[in-house]
Design a protein around this motif. Structure first.
Motif, PDB file in Angstrom:
ATOM      1  N   TYR A   1       4.303  -1.366  -7.237  1.00 44.23           N
ATOM      2  CA  TYR A   1       4.963  -2.307  -6.321  1.00 44.23           C
ATOM      3  C   TYR A   1       4.122  -3.545  -6.031  1.00 44.23           C
ATOM      4  O   TYR A   1       4.659  -4.616  -5.758  1.00 44.23           O
ATOM      5  N   TYR A   2       2.796  -3.398  -6.045  1.00 39.08           N
ATOM      6  CA  TYR A   2       1.905  -4.492  -5.669  1.00 39.08           C
ATOM      7  C   TYR A   2       0.809  -4.668  -6.722  1.00 39.08           C
ATOM      8  O   TYR A   2       0.467  -3.727  -7.456  1.00 39.08           O
ATOM      9  N   ASP A   3       0.237  -5.871  -6.773  1.00 42.84           N
ATOM     10  CA  ASP A   3      -0.886  -6.124  -7.672  1.00 42.84           C
ATOM     11  C   ASP A   3      -2.088  -5.271  -7.270  1.00 42.84           C
ATOM     12  O   ASP A   3      -2.225  -4.882  -6.103  1.00 42.84           O
TER      13      ASP A   3
ATOM     14  N   ILE B   1      -2.504  -0.130   0.989  1.00 44.82           N
ATOM     15  CA  ILE B   1      -2.120   0.140  -0.390  1.00 44.82           C
ATOM     16  C   ILE B   1      -3.334   0.605  -1.186  1.00 44.82           C
ATOM     17  O   ILE B   1      -4.361  -0.069  -1.221  1.00 44.82           O
TER      18      ILE B   1
ATOM     19  N   ILE C   1      -4.316  -6.013  -4.030  1.00 46.58           N
ATOM     20  CA  ILE C   1      -3.720  -6.055  -2.686  1.00 46.58           C
ATOM     21  C   ILE C   1      -3.930  -4.705  -2.004  1.00 46.58           C
ATOM     22  O   ILE C   1      -3.524  -3.670  -2.532  1.00 46.58           O
TER      23      ILE C   1
ATOM     24  N   THR D   1      -0.270  -5.110   3.307  1.00 48.53           N
ATOM     25  CA  THR D   1       0.783  -6.109   3.425  1.00 48.53           C
ATOM     26  C   THR D   1       0.568  -6.993   4.642  1.00 48.53           C
ATOM     27  O   THR D   1       1.315  -7.940   4.864  1.00 48.53           O
TER      28      THR D   1
ATOM     29  N   GLN E   1      -0.079   4.365  -7.423  1.00 44.97           N
ATOM     30  CA  GLN E   1      -0.145   3.402  -6.314  1.00 44.97           C
ATOM     31  C   GLN E   1       0.532   4.044  -5.104  1.00 44.97           C
ATOM     32  O   GLN E   1       1.702   4.429  -5.165  1.00 44.97           O
TER      33      GLN E   1
END
Length: 297
Positions: A175-177, A46, A180, A183, A53
């Protein structure tokens, strides 16, 4: 305007897919080896910027095989191509092209999604060879971008690729902080680091039949280090003896190389406890393949 989306990376083995993922993320997410099938499952990396992102999905190398292990690996490619916003198709100086890759190109074309063709390792080719390598791809898909790069030897490759992706990426949510970058679990990445060192230190046949499973991973506060116990799974006693080496020399070297990289990854001292175990014919048994390739930590 914030952009986000999923970018699937596909191509034949050893064209540089994992290298591309690591270069773009700026961290080692996927293992890299000159030996085929280093990547066995889809690995997500990511990359988050102020206005975007990108979720990259690195897939196993595309190839035809009736072997059970390869059939399971193929599922990860199929999954990556079920839902993506941009497809990156990679090739290199070898220009390998076959019916399996052609089928995936048909899927990309059918979905009518954005796509990028990346010709890697151009430092090893002249202009005529580059055009020859591109031809079968361009005949089958109308790519939105075609890039000629050398991921390892041309410093502007990362920026060129990132700019091309952002041009094609749709508007979307985060979608993600921000912090991060994958996954994947720490245990998975630790296991992959160990497997990479095995692949890069022993012969051509054995790596295909090796899996690594982290059995225990704990931070011991009294010693201020991580204790990591990992099982190296092989199919034959002869493979076990090769990995251990005369007087344990090979397993010690694999452990030394892996420990140094794991310490850098975890930013901590590590005690790495490696064990070699025999599971006969595990590459032919689907439950074991799924357990070792995609362990549920």
């Amino acid at each position: 305007m914030f952009k986000s989306g999923f970018v699937a990376i596909i191509g034949k083995p050893n064209v540089g897919k994992s290298t591309l993922l690591n270069v773009l993320i700026g961290e080692k997410i996927a293992i890299v080896s000159p030996k085929p099938q280093a990547t066995r499952k889809s690995v997500k990396g990511i990359l988050t910027g102020e206005e975007y992102q990108i979720i990259f999905v690195d897939t196993p190398g595309v190839h035809e095989s009736s072997k059970k292990l390869n059939q399971v690996m193929k599922k990860y490619i199929d999954e990556a191509l079920e839902d993506f916003d941009v497809a990156i198709v990679m090739t290199d100086n070898k220009g390998e092209f076959d019916e399996v890759l052609e089928e995936y190109l048909r899927q990309i074309k059918k979905k009518n999604k954005k796509s990028i063709l990346i010709v890697n390792k151009i430092d090893l080719m002249d202009k005529e060879t580059i055009e020859k390598v591109k031809k079968p791809f361009l005949e089958r898909v109308k790519f939105d971008e075609v890039l000629e790069v050398s991921l390892l030897n041309l410093p502007d490759a990362k920026q060129k690729i990132l700019e091309a992706i952002l041009k094609l990426l749709p508007e979307g949510p985060k979608y993600y902080d921000d912090d991060i970058i994958s996954t994947e679990t720490e245990r998975f990445i630790v296991a992959e680091i160990i497997r990479e060192k095995i692949m890069n230190n022993i012969g051509d046949e054995i790596p295909y039949q090796v899996a690594v499973v982290v059995d225990e991973m704990k931070f011991r506060e009294e010693k201020n280090l991580y204790y990591i116990k990992a099982n190296i799974i092989v199919e034959k006693r002869t493979h076990k003896m090769i990995i251990i080496g005369a007087g344990g020399k090979m397993i010690k070297e694999i452990g030394r190389q892996a420990r140094e990289e794991i310490e850098a990854f975890l930013n901590s001292k590590v005690y790495l406890d490696l064990w070699v175990k025999i599971k006969e014919h595990w590459t032919k048994k689907q439950p074991l393949i799924e357990e070792y390739i995609d362990p549920r930590f």
